[in-house]
Design a protein around this motif. Structure first.
Motif, PDB file in Angstrom:
ATOM      1  N   SER A  16      44.334  35.977  57.312  1.00 20.86           N
ATOM      2  CA  SER A  16      44.394  36.842  58.486  1.00 20.86           C
ATOM      3  C   SER A  16      43.325  36.439  59.499  1.00 20.86           C
ATOM      4  N   ARG A  17      43.702  36.405  60.782  1.00 17.21           N
ATOM      5  CA  ARG A  17      42.758  35.992  61.835  1.00 17.21           C
ATOM      6  C   ARG A  17      41.499  36.846  61.826  1.00 17.21           C
ATOM      7  N   LYS A  18      41.655  38.132  61.565  1.00 21.22           N
ATOM      8  CA  LYS A  18      40.476  39.019  61.585  1.00 21.22           C
ATOM      9  C   LYS A  18      39.590  38.799  60.362  1.00 21.22           C
ATOM     10  N   ASP A  19      40.138  38.207  59.317  1.00 23.15           N
ATOM     11  CA  ASP A  19      39.366  37.978  58.094  1.00 23.15           C
ATOM     12  C   ASP A  19      38.628  36.646  58.078  1.00 23.15           C
ATOM     13  N   ILE A  20      39.052  35.700  58.900  1.00 22.70           N
ATOM     14  CA  ILE A  20      38.461  34.362  58.826  1.00 22.70           C
ATOM     15  C   ILE A  20      36.972  34.400  59.144  1.00 22.70           C
ATOM     16  N   ASP A  21      36.551  35.340  60.010  1.00 22.66           N
ATOM     17  CA  ASP A  21      35.128  35.465  60.331  1.00 22.66           C
ATOM     18  C   ASP A  21      34.339  36.111  59.197  1.00 22.66           C
ATOM     19  N   GLN A  22      35.040  36.706  58.255  1.00 22.37           N
ATOM     20  CA  GLN A  22      34.375  37.352  57.118  1.00 22.37           C
ATOM     21  C   GLN A  22      34.794  36.687  55.814  1.00 22.37           C
ATOM     22  N   LEU A  23      34.934  35.374  55.883  1.00 16.73           N
ATOM     23  CA  LEU A  23      35.454  34.603  54.758  1.00 16.73           C
ATOM     24  C   LEU A  23      34.611  34.779  53.498  1.00 16.73           C
ATOM     25  N   PHE A  24      33.285  34.703  53.642  1.00 16.47           N
ATOM     26  CA  PHE A  24      32.432  34.776  52.461  1.00 16.47           C
ATOM     27  C   PHE A  24      32.586  36.112  51.742  1.00 16.47           C
ATOM     28  N   GLU A  25      32.599  37.208  52.489  1.00 18.52           N
ATOM     29  CA  GLU A  25      32.671  38.517  51.846  1.00 18.52           C
ATOM     30  C   GLU A  25      34.070  38.818  51.333  1.00 18.52           C
ATOM     31  N   ARG A  26      35.062  38.701  52.197  1.00 21.50           N
ATOM     32  CA  ARG A  26      36.404  39.195  51.878  1.00 21.50           C
ATOM     33  C   ARG A  26      37.250  38.243  51.043  1.00 21.50           C
ATOM     34  N   HIS A  27      36.860  36.992  50.989  1.00 25.94           N
ATOM     35  CA  HIS A  27      37.648  36.019  50.238  1.00 25.94           C
ATOM     36  C   HIS A  27      36.835  35.319  49.149  1.00 25.94           C
ATOM     37  N   VAL A  28      35.690  34.747  49.528  1.00 27.67           N
ATOM     38  CA  VAL A  28      34.917  33.979  48.550  1.00 27.67           C
ATOM     39  C   VAL A  28      34.237  34.895  47.529  1.00 27.67           C
ATOM     40  N   LEU A  29      33.412  35.837  48.007  1.00 27.48           N
ATOM     41  CA  LEU A  29      32.714  36.722  47.073  1.00 27.48           C
ATOM     42  C   LEU A  29      33.699  37.600  46.311  1.00 27.48           C
ATOM     43  N   HIS A  30      34.745  38.055  46.989  1.00 32.87           N
ATOM     44  CA  HIS A  30      35.784  38.844  46.307  1.00 32.87           C
ATOM     45  C   HIS A  30      36.365  38.048  45.139  1.00 32.87           C
ATOM     46  N   SER A  31      36.690  36.786  45.383  1.00 29.99           N
ATOM     47  CA  SER A  31      37.215  35.927  44.315  1.00 29.99           C
ATOM     48  C   SER A  31      36.224  35.802  43.168  1.00 29.99           C
ATOM     49  N   LEU A  32      34.945  35.678  43.519  1.00 34.71           N
ATOM     50  CA  LEU A  32      33.908  35.477  42.508  1.00 34.71           C
ATOM     51  C   LEU A  32      33.604  36.743  41.719  1.00 34.71           C
ATOM     52  N   GLY A  33      34.187  37.875  42.126  1.00 32.19           N
ATOM     53  CA  GLY A  33      34.085  39.074  41.308  1.00 32.19           C
ATOM     54  C   GLY A  33      34.606  38.829  39.902  1.00 32.19           C
TER      55      GLY A  33
END
Length: 208
Positions: A39-56
């Motif tokens: 999502s375009r709005k998520d790309i700026d929050q990649l570390f929190e919403r995608h990377v760190l979320h995955s690393l949960g």
């Protein structure tokens, strides 16, 4: 969230792993401009919403060297790519039913030099292999997901939990879990990460 904030949760990263994580924003911005996988709005929050979320998932289950992990419906490579960076001696197989998304995964893995990642344009039902763990990030309801991967687990896991599913989900899952009829264990990511985003996020474990 910056890479430095991410690293506070995983202080034992090698310089190579830190560099690989730091490459992710530029890589995903490049590929997202060509093939929209985030999502375009998520790309700026990649570390929190995608990377760190995955690393949960890693906080719940540190994968062992030699283990095999299937990521079903990986999309642009989540949770598989961040987990593959964190566990370079674990084998990851990332699949998605949408071919253009798998192209992004393949290119990102190649750019990062990840030797422990396979990525293919497949549906989970087409896979005839067994895995120590199967991971996914909210591709569908749990009761619909389980039949796709039933019978695809090894019986030899030496890890802290028996072979099974580690499923990232959010919100109130009581009804969905009851509907699935599965015996689950819920791990709440707010117990590991302080960001508000994780307040309702969970890792759902189901024994294979």
């Amino acid at each position: 969230m910056t890479s430095d904030q991410l690293f506070t949760y995983f202080p034992d990263l090698t310089p190579i792993q830190q560099q690989q994580f730091e490459q992710l924003p530029a890589l995903y911005e490049f590929w997202n401009n060509q093939i929209n996988v985030i999502s375009r709005k998520d790309i700026d929050q990649l570390f929190e919403r995608h990377v760190l979320h995955s690393l949960g998932i890693a906080k719940v289950m540190p994968f062992l060297p030699g283990e095999s992990v299937l990521d079903v419906g990986t999309g642009g490579g989540f949770p598989g790519i961040p987990l593959a960076i964190l566990f370079p001696d674990t084998r990851f197989y990332l699949v998605d039913s949408i071919g253009k998304k798998i192209k992004v995964v393949q290119e990102v893995a190649k750019a990062l030099g990840l030797k422990n990642v396979r990525a293919e344009h497949l549906r989970a039902e087409q896979i005839d292999e067994k895995f120590d763990f199967i991971v996914s990030r909210a591709v569908t309801r749990l009761g619909d997901f389980y039949p796709w991967i039933k019978g695809k687990f090894t019986r030899t896991s030496n890890n802290g939990l028996p072979s099974g599913i580690l499923y990232l989900k959010g919100g109130d899952l009581a009804e969905e879990i009851k509907e699935s009829g599965l015996k689950v264990h819920q791990y709440y990511l707010k117990d590991y990460f302080t960001e508000e985003f994780f307040e309702t996020k969970q890792v759902i474990y189901v024994k294979g």
